[in-house]
Write a protein that holds these residues in place. Structure first.
Motif, mmCIF file in Angstrom:
data_model
loop_
_atom_site.group_PDB
_atom_site.id
_atom_site.type_symbol
_atom_site.label_atom_id
_atom_site.label_comp_id
_atom_site.label_asym_id
_atom_site.label_seq_id
_atom_site.Cartn_x
_atom_site.Cartn_y
_atom_site.Cartn_z
ATOM 1 N N GLY A 10 0.815 -1.209 0.000
ATOM 2 C CA GLY A 10 0.000 0.000 0.000
ATOM 3 C C GLY A 10 0.847 1.257 0.000
ATOM 4 O O GLY A 10 0.547 2.229 -0.696
ATOM 5 N N SER A 40 -6.394 1.382 -3.954
ATOM 6 C CA SER A 40 -6.514 0.002 -4.402
ATOM 7 C C SER A 40 -7.975 -0.434 -4.402
ATOM 8 O O SER A 40 -8.443 -1.070 -5.352
ATOM 9 C CB SER A 40 -5.693 -0.918 -3.499
ATOM 10 N N SER A 41 -8.687 -0.092 -3.370
ATOM 11 C CA SER A 41 -10.112 -0.431 -3.305
ATOM 12 C C SER A 41 -10.892 0.252 -4.419
ATOM 13 O O SER A 41 -11.736 -0.367 -5.074
ATOM 14 C CB SER A 41 -10.692 -0.020 -1.953
ATOM 15 N N GLU A 44 -9.816 -1.291 -7.927
ATOM 16 C CA GLU A 44 -10.353 -2.631 -8.154
ATOM 17 C C GLU A 44 -11.876 -2.614 -8.272
ATOM 18 O O GLU A 44 -12.446 -3.446 -8.980
ATOM 19 C CB GLU A 44 -9.906 -3.577 -7.051
ATOM 20 N N SER A 49 -10.070 -6.752 -10.795
ATOM 21 C CA SER A 49 -8.771 -7.180 -10.257
ATOM 22 C C SER A 49 -8.028 -8.029 -11.283
ATOM 23 O O SER A 49 -7.912 -9.222 -11.159
ATOM 24 C CB SER A 49 -8.957 -7.946 -8.952
ATOM 25 N N GLN A 53 -0.708 -9.495 -9.123
ATOM 26 C CA GLN A 53 -1.195 -9.195 -7.782
ATOM 27 C C GLN A 53 -0.096 -9.404 -6.750
ATOM 28 O O GLN A 53 0.678 -10.349 -6.851
ATOM 29 C CB GLN A 53 -2.386 -10.074 -7.440
ATOM 30 N N MET A 57 -3.643 -7.466 -3.792
ATOM 31 C CA MET A 57 -4.034 -6.261 -4.513
ATOM 32 C C MET A 57 -3.549 -6.358 -5.953
ATOM 33 O O MET A 57 -2.379 -6.659 -6.195
ATOM 34 C CB MET A 57 -3.424 -5.015 -3.864
ATOM 35 N N SER A 62 -4.814 -0.860 -8.922
ATOM 36 C CA SER A 62 -4.558 -0.182 -7.645
ATOM 37 C C SER A 62 -3.817 1.130 -7.858
ATOM 38 O O SER A 62 -4.144 2.141 -7.236
ATOM 39 C CB SER A 62 -3.753 -1.092 -6.721
#
Length: 82
Positions: A10, A40-41, A44, A49, A53, A57, A62
């Motif tokens: 992150g 990222s949330s 996605e 997604s 990864q 994530m 992201s």
């Protein structure tokens, strides 16, 4: 141990978003982590997604989501300072 990797990835995603938007100098590590996780949330949710990864994530969506988040937040924060 998984949460440690999530925080590290992150932070890296947030730092990349800050560098792309030229806001990386004004963001601290906590802001980078928050921008990376929230971005990222967002990314996605909007793009899905796909792609490589790390720590659960999807990297490309992201980063795109974090860039959008940093740009929008810096736009509103920049307006309030003037």
């Amino acid at each position: 141990m998984h949460w440690l990797w999530v925080l590290i990835i992150g932070a890296i995603i947030g730092a990349i978003a800050g560098a792309i938007t030229n806001k990386g100098k004004s963001m601290g590590w906590i802001a980078n982590i928050l921008a990376g996780l929230v971005g990222s949330s967002i990314g996605e949710a909007i793009l899905g997604s796909w792609g490589p990864q790390l720590a659960g994530m999807a990297i490309i969506p992201s980063i795109i989501g974090a860039v959008i988040l940093v740009a929008v937040v810096s736009f509103f924060v920049g307006k309030s300072k003037n």
